[in-house]
Design an enzyme around this catalytic site. Structure first.
Site, short mmCIF file in Angstrom:
data_model
loop_
_atom_site.label_atom_id
_atom_site.label_comp_id
_atom_site.label_asym_id
_atom_site.label_seq_id
_atom_site.Cartn_x
_atom_site.Cartn_y
_atom_site.Cartn_z
N HIS A 40 3.95 8.91 -5.67
CA HIS A 40 4.22 7.49 -5.45
C HIS A 40 3.05 6.60 -5.85
O HIS A 40 3.25 5.46 -6.25
CB HIS A 40 4.54 7.24 -3.97
CG HIS A 40 5.76 7.95 -3.48
ND1 HIS A 40 5.72 8.91 -2.48
CD2 HIS A 40 7.05 7.88 -3.86
CE1 HIS A 40 6.94 9.36 -2.26
NE2 HIS A 40 7.76 8.77 -3.09
N HIS B 250 -1.48 0.02 -5.71
CA HIS B 250 -0.14 -0.48 -6.04
C HIS B 250 -0.25 -1.37 -7.28
O HIS B 250 -1.20 -2.13 -7.43
CB HIS B 250 0.46 -1.28 -4.88
CG HIS B 250 0.75 -0.44 -3.68
ND1 HIS B 250 1.94 0.22 -3.49
CD2 HIS B 250 -0.03 -0.13 -2.61
CE1 HIS B 250 1.90 0.89 -2.35
NE2 HIS B 250 0.71 0.70 -1.80
N HIS C 107 -5.55 -0.32 -1.37
CA HIS C 107 -5.37 -0.23 0.08
C HIS C 107 -6.34 0.81 0.65
O HIS C 107 -6.26 1.99 0.31
CB HIS C 107 -3.93 0.17 0.43
CG HIS C 107 -2.94 -0.93 0.23
ND1 HIS C 107 -1.57 -0.72 0.31
CD2 HIS C 107 -3.12 -2.25 -0.03
CE1 HIS C 107 -0.96 -1.88 0.09
NE2 HIS C 107 -1.88 -2.81 -0.12
#
Length: 306
Positions: free
Chosen positions: A100, A132, A149
């Protein structure tokens, strides 16, 4: 805040020839398959995939959010007071694509320093960081090129605190992100071919590239890529922390994980100032993980920018 969006969509395909020594067996991810596509496994359906994911649909404090005049007047607080933190270099970390996102993690040992932040009287230890593309949080409706993050966890009650750093592309590569191009080359076992970005690319062109190339959420990597590790003898956070002025100023709010199970009561700290990332590093990041940003959530009843 004005962001120059210069995200570059890499279009190279994955070469199958990954050297044998780069392959590391990993446990399959827990829970049902989910992704960032527009089909039945995408963000609009996460809450239906598993009872454990129901908060993704029914939660009342979901993330990410758009930080704007409305959210600042309701639930986002601009913090100018210094954040209490204790960061030192992390030894023996590993960069990898987990299916992911590109994630950097490590195994704590008896002599491992717990990089930590303090919010109120609670301490949260850094457990991993990941990326991301483009950014998940928006400022006045606008994405940044990417978002970092830094995920922290309280050792007692296991609650989470995340520092979100908006990343802005620049021509020169940044030492803190050197592992991104190295990991990409190791995954492909060859030099990548990427779409070159013209100087001064406008946000409108970037949005079209995102829409045409990766908005469907198709990951450009294969399952083999999740087995490739790039060892990092040391990760020095000092340049990052210094540039972000000790994580100050920042926007604070109570939100959620931006991936299943979308658990809430996550203490979010989104940095006011962006941090640079090199164009080649951004290309490598997008090539590895594709489009992996959840839409803006309006679970608090505000306006949506989806």
């Amino acid at each position: 805040m004005k962001f120059i969006l210069s995200v570059v969509i890499a279009t190279s395909s994955l070469f199958a020839a990954v050297s044998a020594h780069a392959i590391v067996k990993r446990a399959p991810p827990a829970g049902p398959h989910w992704d960032y596509s527009g089909d039945k496994t995408g963000p609009d359906h996460w809450g239906l995939l598993d009872p454990a994911y129901v908060t993704c649909e029914s939660g009342m404090q979901q993330s990410p959010v758009d930080i704007n005049k409305e959210s600042l007047s309701r639930f986002v607080h601009c913090a100018k007071k210094a954040l209490t933190f204790d960061y030192k270099p992390v030894k023996d970390a590993v960069a990898h694509f987990n299916g992911h996102t590109v994630e950097i993690d490590w195994t704590p040992g008896a002599k491992t320093h717990n990089n930590s932040i303090a919010i109120g009287k609670k301490q949260y230890n850094l457990i991993q960081f990941h990326f991301h593309t483009p950014s998940e949080h928006r400022i006045n409706g606008r994405h940044a090129d990417a978002e970092l993050h830094l995920v922290h966890r309280n050792p007692v009650d296991k609650s989470l605190a995340v520092i979100g750093v908006l990343l802005q592309a620049q021509a020169r590569n940044v030492p803190f992100f050197h592992y991104l191009t190295a990991l990409q080359k190791k995954v492909h076992a060859d030099k990548h071919s990427a779409v070159a970005a013209a100087p001064g690319t406008t946000s409108a062109i970037i949005e079209e590239l995102l829409k045409d190339s990766v908005c469907a959420g198709t990951q450009p990597t294969s399952e083999e890529a999740t087995k490739v590790d790039y060892p990092l003898p040391s990760v020095d956070f000092e340049p990052l922390v210094r540039a972000l002025k000790g994580f100050t100023p920042r926007w604070e709010y109570s939100g959620s994980l931006t991936t299943p199970p979308c658990s809430e009561n996550v203490a979010w700290n989104v940095m006011h100032d962006p941090y640079p990332i090199g164009l080649d590093q951004l290309r490598a990041l997008v090539d590895l993980q594709g489009y992996n940003a959840r839409d803006i959530e309006d679970s608090r009843g505000g306006s949506s920018h989806k």
